[in-house]
Design an enzyme around this catalytic site. Structure first.
Site, PDB file in Angstrom:
ATOM      1  N   GLU A 112      51.544   8.564  42.970  1.00 26.88           N
ATOM      2  CA  GLU A 112      51.697   8.704  44.413  1.00 26.88           C
ATOM      3  C   GLU A 112      51.402   7.433  45.212  1.00 26.88           C
ATOM      4  O   GLU A 112      52.031   7.198  46.243  1.00 26.88           O
ATOM      5  CB  GLU A 112      50.775   9.827  44.905  1.00 26.88           C
ATOM      6  N   SER A 161      28.803  73.818  37.877  1.00 22.13           N
ATOM      7  CA  SER A 161      27.417  74.000  37.429  1.00 22.13           C
ATOM      8  C   SER A 161      26.652  72.694  37.296  1.00 22.13           C
ATOM      9  O   SER A 161      25.422  72.717  37.128  1.00 22.13           O
ATOM     10  CB  SER A 161      27.397  74.736  36.086  1.00 22.13           C
TER      11      SER A 161
END
Length: 825
Positions: free
Chosen positions: A90, A486
């Site tokens: 770059e 239950s």
């Protein structure tokens, strides 16, 4: 001579005027563009969107959440080879220029003139600093106005920030494809490595991406991607970052990209991860979740999570296959290339090792199937076609689920499978005899959930909310409101024990009729074994055998308002209606709430808050949330000077007396030893728990616990309906918990439940609840609080005031109890 001097003077004057005009024009342009420049000082406090990472308790990555998948990494932590690769690709003069690379500008200008009129995009000459200015402060507009502003900002940024700061901003901001922002995230997403593990060709490929990440896709544009990577390697050689020999070697390396999954990273943890995501969203909001860079340490134990999923899935499959084979997922035409047609049928992604297949041919003893082709990383369908065999043993379970043959076992494979059927198949255990052989599978219709928790802290160690997260994201462990049946009874009995009753208190087990008010028929609850009653029985027996009529009488005697208060205290319900039917678990709650409530029995009655999250840190490592709020006295000492060791101060509220908690725990241990959950005895360790079966056998529950682990599970259809005849919590849910506990407690010693100070263990007769004599054959050790003891003669709840009394006991019960013989005993 004079004329010549005048001429040169004229030229000098003209040049000076032109120069001054030029300077004035340049100054005017700079002023014109500078007045609208963005404020570049904001870069100093730059906080980019960073993904939130969620980890299991052992540190392994569980999930990541982000809009921009980014991990911020300081420049000091970026390896030199990676920096060199980006500079070579770059901006090789980055550390020399002042923001603008004039040699690069001249080069780009010459190329622009050469390509003028060709409609080619002009080559850029932007430095890294200019790209920072563009990415952070400007748009991507292609114009000279933007380029001038970019250049002006670049020079200002160079004067304000160091080169390393500018490079740090750049390397963390750039988009590198596949949803990755910045080099740290890109390294993980492309190569499943940290930045420090990248080699030269990998670093060069990442450095090649900023120019055109889409057109350098590692699979769709592979040749172009390798060409650009090799170009960057050549630049690294030219700039003397690597030797020519290293460059040649690097260019010969293949482009080995291994894309990282974006979903949960621990198998079987999808429901857990999604529940954590929802919690963070509710606590901090969407922006913080997807952009805040939070580090979340969860309570998940990966080993227990896998065990929980396997136990639940095996239980669901066993029940579902017992109901019969419902037919193929779909049917397709198998002429031609069946693979291209099969790949269009959606297969669940989280049911491994199951594989989707299509039946190619059948015979009496086997079927040949072709498996769904895989997709290559680039999206193309693999050309290879894999096949396997399903023998008769692989379909023996597939009795017809409906029609005239309902319930009949198949006599041959062709009765079950037909060419073109799309099915799931699972490989048989990998032995020589079973090579390439598979078993027919089907996605269960029934669903359920399982949750495991540390009872001392409320930390959820494992949570599975269904058979397949890919099939349904509805979390049945936390979102499904179901009747526990239950499984709620222990809270009724605990309320009684906490208010003067003992485990040997006797209650009548016999028919009962409850007046429901004007215009409503009387309610006549029955035991699960319809029509069977056993007369006066102890509270322990009522829990162990899950007697409904006993529980209703006890609730009537204790009072439903008090039971509702205890249910709220334990967190089972927020506001339980005070109708007697709710004593049998008619109210709706979740598995997580039930497990947390049982955990309070297990830990001696201390309140816990269930949690899936241990700690949350912000992007800077500061702790913003911690589940454990206990005070640590002495933990702040800088060194040891002979002082006492640190002490954790537990100020949590007690929801129930610790002696009551032990009594109900002991009674529920009897459920496993002698009652409705004897299947759990196979764990071989002290286990307590309670089964639950709702009306019409729509849901089956079991919540069980050891001294240091609580686990609960239920099975039921998402739209509640009858499961099957005999589909109780003891037959369906308890085996799931048993299988999980076998794995979870495999390496743990058999530790008995802790007996709190003050409890007396006295031998009693298990049937009558009276003190046991030396010759008693059914004697057990029962837990009594100080000031209580087994009675010499029973006072039976439900006996007094029988005729027309408040308990509504029938005359038959009155006669049976009064005569002391036969009948309901």
């Amino acid at each position: 001579m004079r004329l010549l001097l005048r001429f040169f003077g004229f030229l000098f004057a003209l040049g000076t005027i032109v120069f001054l005009v030029g300077v004035a024009a340049a100054a005017g342009l700079m002023w014109h563009f500078s007045k609208d420049l963005p404020d570049y000082s904001q870069l100093q406090d730059y906080e980019p969107p960073v993904m939130t990472r969620v980890h299991a308790s052992d540190g392994s990555l569980l999930a990541e959440y982000a809009r921009e998948r980014r991990l911020y990494i300081p420049i000091q932590a970026v390896p030199k080879p990676v920096i060199n690769a980006f500079l070579a690709a770059e901006d090789k003069n980055f550390y020399e220029h002042g923001g603008l690379d004039f040699s690069g500008i001249v080069r780009a200008g010459l190329i622009y003139l050469q390509n003028y009129g060709s409609n080619r995009r002009p080559q850029g000459a932007s430095t890294i600093t200019q790209q920072v200015a563009k990415n952070f402060l400007l748009s991507n507009e292609i114009s000279f106005d933007r380029k001038i502003k970019e250049a002006l900002l670049a020079m200002k940024i160079e004067r304000t920030y160091s080169k390393d700061k500018i490079l740090e901003l750049y390397l963390n901001e750039i988009y590198l494809g596949l949803g990755a922002y910045g080099i740290a995230a890109a390294s993980l997403i492309y190569f499943d490595k940290s930045v420090h593990e990248l080699n030269v060709p990998e670093a060069a490929y990442l450095a090649a991406l900023p120019k055109a990440p889409t057109t350098l896709h590692p699979f769709r544009q592979r040749e172009r991607a390798i060409e650009r990577r090799n170009y960057v390697i050549d630049r690294m050689v030219d700039d003397r970052y690597i030797t020519p020999a290293d460059g040649t070697k690097a260019k010969k390396e293949p482009l080995n990209v291994t894309p990282r999954s974006t979903g949960p990273h621990i198998f079987a943890a999808e429901y857990f991860a999604e529940e954590v995501r929802r919690e963070i969203y509710e606590r901090y909001g969407e922006k913080k979740l997807y952009e805040g860079g939070l580090s979340v340490r969860t309570t998940l134990d990966p080993k227990l999570q896998v065990a929980a999923r396997k136990a639940l899935v095996d239980g669901l499959i066993k029940f579902d296959e017992g109901q019969g084979y419902r037919g193929p997922v779909a049917t397709i035409d198998i002429t031609g290339d069946w693979g291209l047609k099969l790949v269009e049928v959606r297969a669940l992604s989280d049911v491994a090792p199951w594989r989707m297949a299509v039946v190619l041919e059948t015979s009496d003893q086997s079927a040949r199937v072709g498996f769904q082709p895989a997709r290559e990383p680039g999206g193309a369908i693999a050309k290879e076609r894999q096949v396997g065999i399903i023998p008769f043993d692989g379909v023996k379970w597939a009795k017809a689920a409906e029609g005239p043959s309902r319930g009949k076992q198949p006599a041959k494979v062709s009765q079950v499978l037909t060419p073109g059927d799309v099915i799931y198949a699972e490989p048989f255990p990998n032995t020589t005899a079973n090579a390439n052989q598979y078993r027919l599978r089907q996605i269960p219709e029934v669903s359920g959930a399982i949750t495991a928790m540390d009872p001392w802290t409320g930390r959820v160690l494992a949570l599975v909310g269904g058979f397949s997260f890919d099939q349904s994201q509805f979390n049945r462990a936390t979102q499904a409101l179901r009747q526990p049946g239950s499984a709620f009874k222990p809270f009724v009995y605990a309320t009684a024990l906490d208010n003067g009753y003992t485990p040997s208190t006797v209650v009548v087990d016999g028919p009962i009729e409850i007046d429901q008010g004007p215009g409503l028929p009387p309610w006549r609850p029955e035991n699960y074994s319809t029509g069977k009653y056993y007369g006066p029985s102890t509270l322990r027996t009522g829990i162990e055998q899950s007697r409904n009529t006993m529980t209703v009488r006890l609730a009537q005697d204790v009072g439903m308002p008090l039971i509702a208060e205890y249910a709220k205290r334990f967190g089972v319900y927020d506001d339980l209606p005070t109708y007697l039917s709710f004593a049998l678990g008619a109210g709706e709650t979740t598995v997580l709430r039930m497990v947390a409530a049982y955990a309070m029995f297990d830990n001696g009655g201390k309140r816990i808050r269930p949690t899936l999250v241990d700690r949350i840190q912000d992007r800077y490592g500061h702790t913003v949330y911690k589940h454990d709020t206990r005070e640590c006295r002495g933990c702040d000492a800088d060194k040891w000077r002979g002082q006492a060791e640190p002490v954790l101060v537990d100020k949590r509220e007690r929801v129930i007396d610790p002696m009551t908690a032990y009594q109900i725990t002991s009674m529920m241990e009897g459920v496993v030893l002698r009652g409705t959950a004897t299947v759990v005895k196979d764990v071989g360790k002290p286990i307590a728990g309670k089964t639950g079966t709702t009306n019409e056998e729509k849901d089956a529950w079991f919540i069980g616990f050891s001294p240091d682990l609580v686990v609960g599970s239920y099975i039921g259809y998402d739209k509640p309906r009858h499961l099957a005849r005999g589909a109780t919590g003891g037959h369906l849910a308890a085996p799931i918990v048993r299988d999980f506990l076998k794995v979870a407690l495999a390496d743990k010693p058999a530790v008995p439940f802790r007996v709190p100070p003050g409890i007396k263990l006295i031998r009693i007769d298990a049937k009558s609840g009276l003190r046991a004599g030396p010759e008693a054959s059914h004697a057990i050790l029962e837990a009594f609080k100080p000031g209580t003891a087994p009675p010499d003669a029973n006072s039976v709840i439900g006996v007094t005031s029988m005729q027309g009394g408040p308990f509504g006991v029938t005359p038959e019960t009155d006669r049976a109890v009064g005569s002391g013989r036969g009948g309901l005993f």
